[in-house]
Design an enzyme around this catalytic site. Sequence first.
Site, PDB file in Angstrom:
ATOM      1  CE1 TYR A  37      -3.625   2.556   0.477  1.00 25.12           C
ATOM      2  CE2 TYR A  37      -2.459   3.255   2.458  1.00 25.12           C
ATOM      3  CZ  TYR A  37      -3.453   3.460   1.512  1.00 25.12           C
ATOM      4  OH  TYR A  37      -4.259   4.559   1.591  1.00 25.12           O
ATOM      5  NE  ARG A  69     -14.219   0.787 -18.391  1.00 28.10           N
ATOM      6  CZ  ARG A  69     -13.852   1.863 -17.709  1.00 28.10           C
ATOM      7  NH1 ARG A  69     -13.717   3.023 -18.326  1.00 28.10           N
ATOM      8  NH2 ARG A  69     -13.599   1.797 -16.422  1.00 28.10           N
TER       9      ARG A  69
END
Length: 472
Positions: A202, A291
């Site tokens: 993280y 996309r």
Amino acid sequence: MFKKILIANRGEIALRIIRACREMGIKTVAVHSTADSDAMYVKMADESVCIGPALSSESYLNKSAIISAAVVTNADAVHPGYGFLSENAEFAEMLEAHGIEFIGPTPEHIKKMGDKVEAKRTAIEYGIPVVPGSDGALDNINDALKTAKKIGYPVIIKAASGGGGRGMKIAFNEDELKSQYPIAKAEAKSAFGDERVYMEKYLVNPKHIEIQILGDKFGNVVTLGERDCSCQRKNQKLIEEAPATILTKKESTDIQAIVRNAMAKMGYRGVGTIEFLFENGQFYFMEMNTRLQVEHPVTEQVFGLDLVREQIRVAQGEKLGFTQDDIKPTGHAIECRINAEDPETFIPFPGTVKYYHAPGGLGVRVDSGLYSGYKIPSCYDSMIAKIIVFAPTRKDAIIRMHHALNEFVIDGVKTSIPLSQKILAQEEFKKGTYPIHWLEDFIKSERAEKEEVENQEDKKEVKKTSKSKKKK
């Protein structure tokens, strides 16, 4: 050449695609649910077909209904927009089986990059830098604990088959990992039907940087700069901009070259976006979206290209009409997403738009399907508009956006416009160095200040009442 394209989407993106098709001389078919019968994109399409009730699973996610509409209307191709079926490999395969072109990448590439674990493996294979983490999906909690010990805390658990923050949990120590791991798996199962999760290191204060790509069926690939999408709440973007001023020219050039080479090796066609976390001068691959992105307009403004038009040209089998050396970015563009929601509580606020006025002027663009009297449905995403500004410099773009937001009128429903105005006024945003967690911290501080003011007002009122009683 396509003669007719069916648009398997709704709202502003459906309208955006219709406009591109009109300029190319291509007829359009709009599919819609019963809730969208009066939508602007339905009115503007050459033909429209109702494919089901309001529920997305019975309309915009109903593959059979959409393909039936394409067959009945003799559509040559289907443009999926973003969301819904835009990254559904099975849908692309079904269209191919019916001799209908899917305006997007191959089903194989959708599968490869749609699975987050496989996407990371592919990134490593093609030389794209990744965040240290698990080699694949985590088998169990013991596997998770071993991986966390190896890469060091804090760690983040992510759903293998999804995004948007669902199935995503952060753990700063072993106890938190033990409690968050089963929750992440349950959320992943609920949201995506796949409980597999993986783990990454993280990063505490990174930037969210993404690279826009475009490839044709002949192996040609170009990158169209980068976007800074760090202004987000709960992993949902609110403001995006291009270019990313935090990067040096060398950093931008180098990462684009890496992405371009990787996509060329893959043989990728159509538009796509590689998303990175950027911290301390290092890029770390997050995911790939196969996309069109919601934030594509900022790239269009900076490069002077119509990405929807290029998508269609590539799907028709045409070669890219330009090389990497032919395209150069100019100026700066900023996009604000406008959501129908309470700007303080973020609760969706559907309803009837009593009055609508879009801002205008040099360098101002609004992508929206709103109009006065339009009833915003309660069953879909709350985004109702996007406002995009372009100016010679980032400073000028911020000023232009501020005035455009002031001019934007959407009466009858609450919107996120006030929040966007507050963000633009903050020094941290003006500097452009804000990390991905900045907006959430800003919202928390705003709420804390408001509560403090309210508490002070309550105390004053109590004192005032007490004094009044003593006098009596």
